[in-house]
Design a protein around this motif. Structure first.
Motif, PDB file in Angstrom:
ATOM      1  N   ASP A 165     -56.822 -30.545   2.208  1.00  0.00           N
ATOM      2  CA  ASP A 165     -55.399 -30.190   2.288  1.00  0.00           C
ATOM      3  C   ASP A 165     -54.550 -31.331   2.824  1.00  0.00           C
ATOM      4  O   ASP A 165     -53.358 -31.415   2.504  1.00  0.00           O
ATOM      5  N   GLU A 167     -53.174 -31.044  -3.670  1.00  0.00           N
ATOM      6  CA  GLU A 167     -51.895 -31.111  -4.367  1.00  0.00           C
ATOM      7  C   GLU A 167     -51.962 -31.977  -5.614  1.00  0.00           C
ATOM      8  O   GLU A 167     -51.271 -31.723  -6.606  1.00  0.00           O
ATOM      9  N   ARG A 176     -48.228 -27.537  -4.615  1.00  0.00           N
ATOM     10  CA  ARG A 176     -47.192 -28.307  -3.915  1.00  0.00           C
ATOM     11  C   ARG A 176     -46.011 -27.420  -3.504  1.00  0.00           C
ATOM     12  O   ARG A 176     -45.388 -27.657  -2.470  1.00  0.00           O
ATOM     13  N   ASP A 177     -45.700 -26.427  -4.314  1.00  0.00           N
ATOM     14  CA  ASP A 177     -44.534 -25.581  -4.053  1.00  0.00           C
ATOM     15  C   ASP A 177     -44.916 -24.214  -3.483  1.00  0.00           C
ATOM     16  O   ASP A 177     -44.066 -23.335  -3.374  1.00  0.00           O
ATOM     17  N   SER A 178     -46.180 -24.061  -3.160  1.00  0.00           N
ATOM     18  CA  SER A 178     -46.639 -22.794  -2.604  1.00  0.00           C
ATOM     19  C   SER A 178     -47.161 -23.025  -1.192  1.00  0.00           C
ATOM     20  O   SER A 178     -47.151 -24.135  -0.679  1.00  0.00           O
ATOM     21  N   HIS A 179     -47.606 -21.973  -0.596  1.00  0.00           N
ATOM     22  CA  HIS A 179     -48.191 -22.084   0.735  1.00  0.00           C
ATOM     23  C   HIS A 179     -49.712 -22.088   0.661  1.00  0.00           C
ATOM     24  O   HIS A 179     -50.376 -21.794   1.660  1.00  0.00           O
ATOM     25  N   PHE A 180     -50.271 -22.463  -0.494  1.00  0.00           N
ATOM     26  CA  PHE A 180     -51.722 -22.459  -0.660  1.00  0.00           C
ATOM     27  C   PHE A 180     -52.346 -23.548   0.203  1.00  0.00           C
ATOM     28  O   PHE A 180     -51.935 -24.706   0.162  1.00  0.00           O
ATOM     29  N   ARG A 181     -53.328 -23.166   0.972  1.00  0.00           N
ATOM     30  CA  ARG A 181     -54.120 -24.101   1.757  1.00  0.00           C
ATOM     31  C   ARG A 181     -55.594 -23.768   1.542  1.00  0.00           C
ATOM     32  O   ARG A 181     -56.021 -22.638   1.771  1.00  0.00           O
ATOM     33  N   ASP A 231     -57.673 -22.067   4.217  1.00  0.00           N
ATOM     34  CA  ASP A 231     -57.566 -20.620   4.416  1.00  0.00           C
ATOM     35  C   ASP A 231     -58.688 -19.865   3.713  1.00  0.00           C
ATOM     36  O   ASP A 231     -58.946 -18.690   4.027  1.00  0.00           O
TER      37      ASP A 231
END
Length: 316
Positions: A218, A232, A239-244, A247
């Protein structure tokens, strides 16, 4: 699920060696090797399961080793070739060849050893230090007599006020034969020099360690020319989401724990873990989408990674 090719040749994945992750076992190995250096040990052995990440860990720490004055210590690393008729001369020839030293077929084993010893002394001189480290990978391929070559190297360097730390590295499944002959009184001098210090290198063993590795995907970029992280760059929608990816560590951990219980595994080797993660990023997630990341998907990637060899198959 199937694998797919990536359209952009500049993408950093997939590769079991990319990215090179910082792990707790690698840090522990660095700390131990530093301790050996600072206390003047002559030799040691590092063992662990095949494909657990021993070689990659050595490659990671080789440029980081410092002496007590924080001067960089030169490190020479080689992997022992498998030969039909191994000898001390063939070993000395390989050491010279891997160091880039020009040799001739007429040179004797003594001459080859002398050339390599001078090369090590020059490396120490250029670095302004008195210590040198050898990493000898696949040490289980060495014969009893070949270990004497490393004792001779130590003696040659000590006579020039230079000090050699030789660290042997091998697969624990294959070092039993070596342990048996080294335990003989005939090789007490070898055992005393090189085998008093022993470390077992392991893979990932906790949810915390898995989360730490995924967090590096990440956060880190594969080159200075890119501002995007590994995740990304491979998955633009992240890039435009909160995906990590970190998690998803509990999902990874649950899948591994299931394998661990079924197959009595002690840890998750870094080769398998990295292939698993890279397969998810490069193949499964681009095809099925970030929202479909699940235990089933991770299980499929683990199956392809070779964590359990009998599950690996070629799929269309």
């Amino acid at each position: 699920m199937t694998v797919q090719s990536l359209p952009n040749d500049d993408l950093p994945l997939p590769s079991p060696f990319n990215p090179r992750l910082e792990t707790a076992p690698t840090q522990a190995l660095f700390d131990k090797v530093t301790q050996w250096l600072w206390t003047g040990k002559v030799g040691a052995i590092v063992t662990g399961p095949a494909r657990v990440g021993k070689t990659t860990a050595l490659e990671t720490i080789r440029g980081q080793l410092r002496d007590r004055h924080q001067r960089r210590v030169p490190v020479f690393m080689t992997s022992i070739d498998r030969l039909d008729q191994p000898s001390v001369k063939s070993l000395n020839w390989q050491l010279c060849a891997d160091a880039g030293i020009r040799t001739t077929q007429r040179q004797t084993s003594y001459q080859l050893s002398t050339s390599f010893a001078h090369w090590l002394i020059d490396a120490a001189h250029l670095g302004g230090v008195r210590q040198i480290v050898l990493f000898i990978d696949e040490c289980q391929r060495l014969t009893p007599h070949q270990f004497d070559a490393f004792a001779d190297l130590y003696n040659r360097l000590r006579a020039k006020d230079r000090f050699l730390l030789t660290i042997f590295v091998g697969n624990d499944q294959e070092t039993g034969r070596m342990d048996r002959f080294i335990s003989s009184d005939v090789y007490a001098h070898i055992r005393g020099r090189f085998f008093r210090e022993r470390v077992t290198f392991c893979g990932l063993r906790s949810l915390k360690e898995i989360r730490h590795c995924l967090a590096q995907y990440d956060a880190r970029s594969h080159s200075s020319s890119h501002s995007y992280s590994f995740v990304e760059q491979v998955l633009p929608e992240a890039r435009d989401s909160h995906f990590r990816l970190q998690d998803a560590a509990p999902i990874f951990w649950r899948v591994f724990r299931d394998y661990q219980k079924r197959y009595k595994l002690t840890d998750w080797g870094m080769e398998s873990f990295t292939i698993t993660t890279n397969t998810l990023l490069a193949d499964f997630l681009p095809r099925y989408g970030l929202s479909h990341l699940s235990e089933e998907m991770v299980q499929e990637a683990v199956c392809l990674s070779g964590l359990v060899a009998s599950q690996v198959s070629v799929r269309a």
